[in-house]
Write a protein that holds these residues in place. Structure first.
Motif, PDB file in Angstrom:
ATOM      1  N   SER A   1       0.869  -1.179   0.000  1.00  0.00           N
ATOM      2  CA  SER A   1       0.000   0.000   0.000  1.00  0.00           C
ATOM      3  C   SER A   1       0.904   1.227   0.000  1.00  0.00           C
ATOM      4  O   SER A   1       1.856   1.290   0.798  1.00  0.00           O
ATOM      5  CB  SER A   1      -0.906  -0.018   1.229  1.00  0.00           C
ATOM      6  N   ILE A   2       0.640   2.177  -0.885  1.00  0.00           N
ATOM      7  CA  ILE A   2       1.457   3.383  -0.960  1.00  0.00           C
ATOM      8  C   ILE A   2       0.570   4.608  -0.806  1.00  0.00           C
ATOM      9  O   ILE A   2      -0.392   4.793  -1.552  1.00  0.00           O
ATOM     10  CB  ILE A   2       2.227   3.472  -2.288  1.00  0.00           C
TER      11      ILE A   2
ATOM     12  N   GLU B   1      -2.260  -1.064  -3.469  1.00  0.00           N
ATOM     13  CA  GLU B   1      -3.221   0.011  -3.206  1.00  0.00           C
ATOM     14  C   GLU B   1      -2.445   1.318  -3.266  1.00  0.00           C
ATOM     15  O   GLU B   1      -1.494   1.518  -2.513  1.00  0.00           O
ATOM     16  CB  GLU B   1      -3.860  -0.166  -1.830  1.00  0.00           C
ATOM     17  N   PHE B   2      -2.835   2.199  -4.155  1.00  0.00           N
ATOM     18  CA  PHE B   2      -2.101   3.444  -4.393  1.00  0.00           C
ATOM     19  C   PHE B   2      -3.050   4.606  -4.157  1.00  0.00           C
ATOM     20  O   PHE B   2      -4.069   4.737  -4.836  1.00  0.00           O
ATOM     21  CB  PHE B   2      -1.564   3.444  -5.827  1.00  0.00           C
ATOM     22  N   VAL B   3      -2.738   5.449  -3.176  1.00  0.00           N
ATOM     23  CA  VAL B   3      -3.648   6.533  -2.791  1.00  0.00           C
ATOM     24  C   VAL B   3      -2.933   7.871  -2.912  1.00  0.00           C
ATOM     25  O   VAL B   3      -1.829   8.054  -2.383  1.00  0.00           O
ATOM     26  CB  VAL B   3      -4.164   6.346  -1.348  1.00  0.00           C
ATOM     27  N   LEU B   4      -3.554   8.798  -3.607  1.00  0.00           N
ATOM     28  CA  LEU B   4      -3.041  10.150  -3.775  1.00  0.00           C
ATOM     29  C   LEU B   4      -3.581  11.019  -2.642  1.00  0.00           C
ATOM     30  O   LEU B   4      -4.794  11.203  -2.513  1.00  0.00           O
ATOM     31  CB  LEU B   4      -3.497  10.699  -5.129  1.00  0.00           C
ATOM     32  N   ALA B   5      -2.678  11.530  -1.811  1.00  0.00           N
ATOM     33  CA  ALA B   5      -3.074  12.359  -0.669  1.00  0.00           C
ATOM     34  C   ALA B   5      -2.710  13.811  -0.962  1.00  0.00           C
ATOM     35  O   ALA B   5      -1.531  14.152  -1.089  1.00  0.00           O
ATOM     36  CB  ALA B   5      -2.358  11.885   0.595  1.00  0.00           C
TER      37      ALA B   5
ATOM     38  N   ILE C   1       1.538  16.565 -10.713  1.00  0.00           N
ATOM     39  CA  ILE C   1       1.970  15.187 -10.459  1.00  0.00           C
ATOM     40  C   ILE C   1       0.773  14.336 -10.037  1.00  0.00           C
ATOM     41  O   ILE C   1       0.763  13.126 -10.230  1.00  0.00           O
ATOM     42  CB  ILE C   1       3.091  15.118  -9.400  1.00  0.00           C
ATOM     43  N   GLY C   2      -0.261  15.009  -9.515  1.00  0.00           N
ATOM     44  CA  GLY C   2      -1.493  14.293  -9.203  1.00  0.00           C
ATOM     45  C   GLY C   2      -2.078  13.637 -10.444  1.00  0.00           C
ATOM     46  O   GLY C   2      -2.640  12.533 -10.368  1.00  0.00           O
ATOM     47  N   TYR C   3      -1.939  14.297 -11.584  1.00  0.00           N
ATOM     48  CA  TYR C   3      -2.415  13.731 -12.858  1.00  0.00           C
ATOM     49  C   TYR C   3      -1.681  12.433 -13.165  1.00  0.00           C
ATOM     50  O   TYR C   3      -2.304  11.410 -13.487  1.00  0.00           O
ATOM     51  CB  TYR C   3      -2.205  14.749 -13.976  1.00  0.00           C
ATOM     52  N   GLY C   4      -0.377  12.460 -13.030  1.00  0.00           N
ATOM     53  CA  GLY C   4       0.407  11.254 -13.262  1.00  0.00           C
ATOM     54  C   GLY C   4       0.013  10.131 -12.326  1.00  0.00           C
ATOM     55  O   GLY C   4      -0.085   8.965 -12.737  1.00  0.00           O
TER      56      GLY C   4
ATOM     57  N   ALA D   1      -4.163   5.701  -9.098  1.00  0.00           N
ATOM     58  CA  ALA D   1      -4.315   6.156  -7.709  1.00  0.00           C
ATOM     59  C   ALA D   1      -5.745   6.594  -7.422  1.00  0.00           C
ATOM     60  O   ALA D   1      -6.450   7.102  -8.294  1.00  0.00           O
ATOM     61  CB  ALA D   1      -3.363   7.319  -7.424  1.00  0.00           C
ATOM     62  N   THR D   2      -6.158   6.413  -6.185  1.00  0.00           N
ATOM     63  CA  THR D   2      -7.425   6.937  -5.672  1.00  0.00           C
ATOM     64  C   THR D   2      -7.132   8.245  -4.950  1.00  0.00           C
ATOM     65  O   THR D   2      -6.223   8.297  -4.116  1.00  0.00           O
ATOM     66  CB  THR D   2      -8.059   5.945  -4.682  1.00  0.00           C
TER      67      THR D   2
END
Length: 371
Positions: free
Chosen positions: A123-124, A182-186, A251-254, A260-261
Motif C-alpha cells: 500500500s502506498i 493500493e495506491f492513494v493520492l493524498a 503530479i497528481g495527474y500522473g 491512484a485513488t
C-alpha cells in the motif's frame, strides 16, 4: 492532552512544534499527561510525521528537481509506504533564489515510488505538495517506465515546458507492480490539471513562473493530456479533469493515470498515523500550523484535526504563528480558541526567529487557561 499540530513553515517542523508545546505545558503543570502525534496533510513534512508515529525511515538516492542527485526519504510500516513527492521534487531542494518552472522534473519522485515497491510495499500513500515542478507527473511516469518522444523519436526533455514538443506517449512499460498495490493520492488541493484553476495558473507563480511561463505550461500540459488520450483513450482526459490532478504541479495527474485513488490529504494521514485511538484517549486536543487563515479551512491539517475531534466530542485549541481568522470562523471549524505567537511578540520576523521559545510561552498560557 493530545498535541496534533502541523509544522510552522520556515520555523519549526511538526515534531519540533510538539516538543515545544510539551515543554511549555510541563513547565506550567509538571504532572500533565501528554501524547504527541505530529500531523501533515500530504505536503512537505508528511514523511517526518509518519516516522514520528512509528514508521521506519528509509533513504534512497534519486534525481532532484534540477537533475542532480539528492537523498530522499520515505516511511515504511507493515507493508504501507508513505511517500512524499517534496522529498525528491520539492521547492526546498532548490538553491536559494533559484527557480526552474519550465525545466524542473518529478523523475526522482518516480524513483522513490519504485524504491517503495522494491522493499515490498503493498500500500502506498503518495503525499503531494510543496513541489518545484509543473510537469504533469511526466518525469515520474518516465522513471516508472513510460516513454515520451518528440517528432524526431527522441525523448522529450525534462520539465513541463518540454512537453510542448511531445509527439507520442507509450505507457505500456509502466512498472506492472502498480496494478497489484493500493495506491492513494493524498493532497490538500482538488484542482484539475489545466485551465484557470489548473496547476500552472494557480500554483505556477509559487514556483517562479512568470505570466508567460504560466501560459506556456498550461498549453504544454493540455498538449500532454491530448497526446496521452491518443495513446490510452478517454481515461487520460478524464484524469486531467479529476479532483487532485493539479496537485503539486500536476503530479497528481500522473498518479491518477497510474490508478491512484484521490483522497483529502489530512483525512488520509490521520488514518495512517493512528489519530482515532489517540483522540479517544484525549481530553483536550492542541492543533495548529504557522498561519491560521482562510487556506486552513480548505483541507489543511488543523481543520482536519479539529473536524475529527469535534465529531468525537473533544475540545480543540490551536497554536499558530499568526492568526487571520475571526473567532466565528475558528468556532465554525471546531476550534475553541487560537493562541498566536504574535500575541506575545507582534514583530513577525522576531516570531519566526524565536518561534520555539515563544511557543513554549504560548503553551504555558494554554495550561493556565484550561488546566
Amino acid at each position: 492532552m493530545l498535541i496534533a499540530a502541523d509544522k510552522f513553515k520556515g520555523s519549526l517542523t511538526a515534531v519540533q512544534v510538539a516538543e515545544r508545546v510539551t515543554a511549555g505545558l510541563r513547565k506550567a503543570v509538571p504532572g500533565v499527561e501528554i501524547e504527541t502525534l505530529p500531523v501533515a496533510d500530504g505536503g512537505d513534512g508528511t514523511v517526518a510525521a509518519a516516522v514520528a508515529a512509528g514508521f521506519e525511515r528509509r533513504e534512497v538516492r534519486v534525481t532532484g528537481p534540477l537533475g542532480d542527485q539528492v537523498t530522499a526519504a520515505f516511511a515504511l510500516r507493515d507493508g504501507t509506504a508513505v511517500v512524499e513527492m517534496a522529498e525528491a521534487s520539492g521547492l526546498q531542494l532548490l538553491p536559494p533564489g533559484v527557480f526552474a518552472p519550465l525545466t524542473s522534473t518529478t523523475y526522482g519522485s518516480g524513483e522513490v515510488l519504485k524504491a517503495a515497491l522494491d522493499v515490498g510495499a503493498r500500500s502506498i500513500v503518495f503525499g503531494v505538495g510543496g513541489s518545484a515542478t509543473t510537469d504533469g507527473g511526466a518525469g515520474m511516469l518516465s522513471a516508472l517506465g513510460a516513454v515520451f518522444l518528440d517528432a524526431n523519436g527522441e525523448p522529450v526533455g525534462p520539465g513541463g515546458g518540454a512537453l510542448a514538443s511531445l509527439a507520442s506517449a507509450d505507457l505500456s512499460g509502466i512498472d506492472p507492480r502498480f496494478a497489484e498495490v493500493e495506491f492513494v493520492l493524498a493532497s490538500d488541493v482538488d484542482n484539475p490539471l489545466t485551465g484557470p484553476k489548473g496547476a500552472p495558473a494557480v500554483y505556477g507563480p509559487q514556483k517562479g513562473a512568470t505570466s508567460e511561463d504560466v501560459a506556456t505550461l498550461d498549453t504544454a500540459l493540455a498538449h500532454f493530456a491530448a497526446v496521452l488520450e491518443k495513446a490510452i483513450g478517454a481515461k487520460a482526459a478524464e484524469c486531467a479533469l479529476a479532483p487532485g490532478a493539479g496537485g503539486a504541479g500536476g503530479i497528481g495527474y500522473g498518479a491518477l493515470l497510474l490508478g491512484a485513488t484521490f483522497r483529502p490529504g489530512i483525512e488520509l494521514m490521520l488514518e495512517v498515523l493512528g489519530f482515532a485511538p489517540a483522540l479517544e484517549r484525549a481530553t483536550l486536543v492542541i492543533t495548529g500550523e504557522g498561519s491560521l487563515d482562510e487556506q486552513t479551512l480548505h483541507g489543511k491539517a488543523p481543520a482536519g484535526v479539529a473536524a475529527a475531534a469535534r465529531a468525537a466530542g473533544k475540545d480543540v485549541v490551536a497554536v499558530c504563528g499568526r492568526l487571520a481568522l475571526s473567532p466565528e470562523a475558528l468556532s465554525g471549524a471546531g476550534i475553541r480558541r487560537a493562541y498566536p505567537l504574535t500575541e506575545i511578540e507582534p514583530d513577525t520576523a522576531k516570531c519566526i526567529a524565536n518561534a520555539g521559545p515563544l511557543l513554549e510561552r504560548v503553551a504555558a498560557n494554554i495550561a493556565a487557561d484550561v488546566l
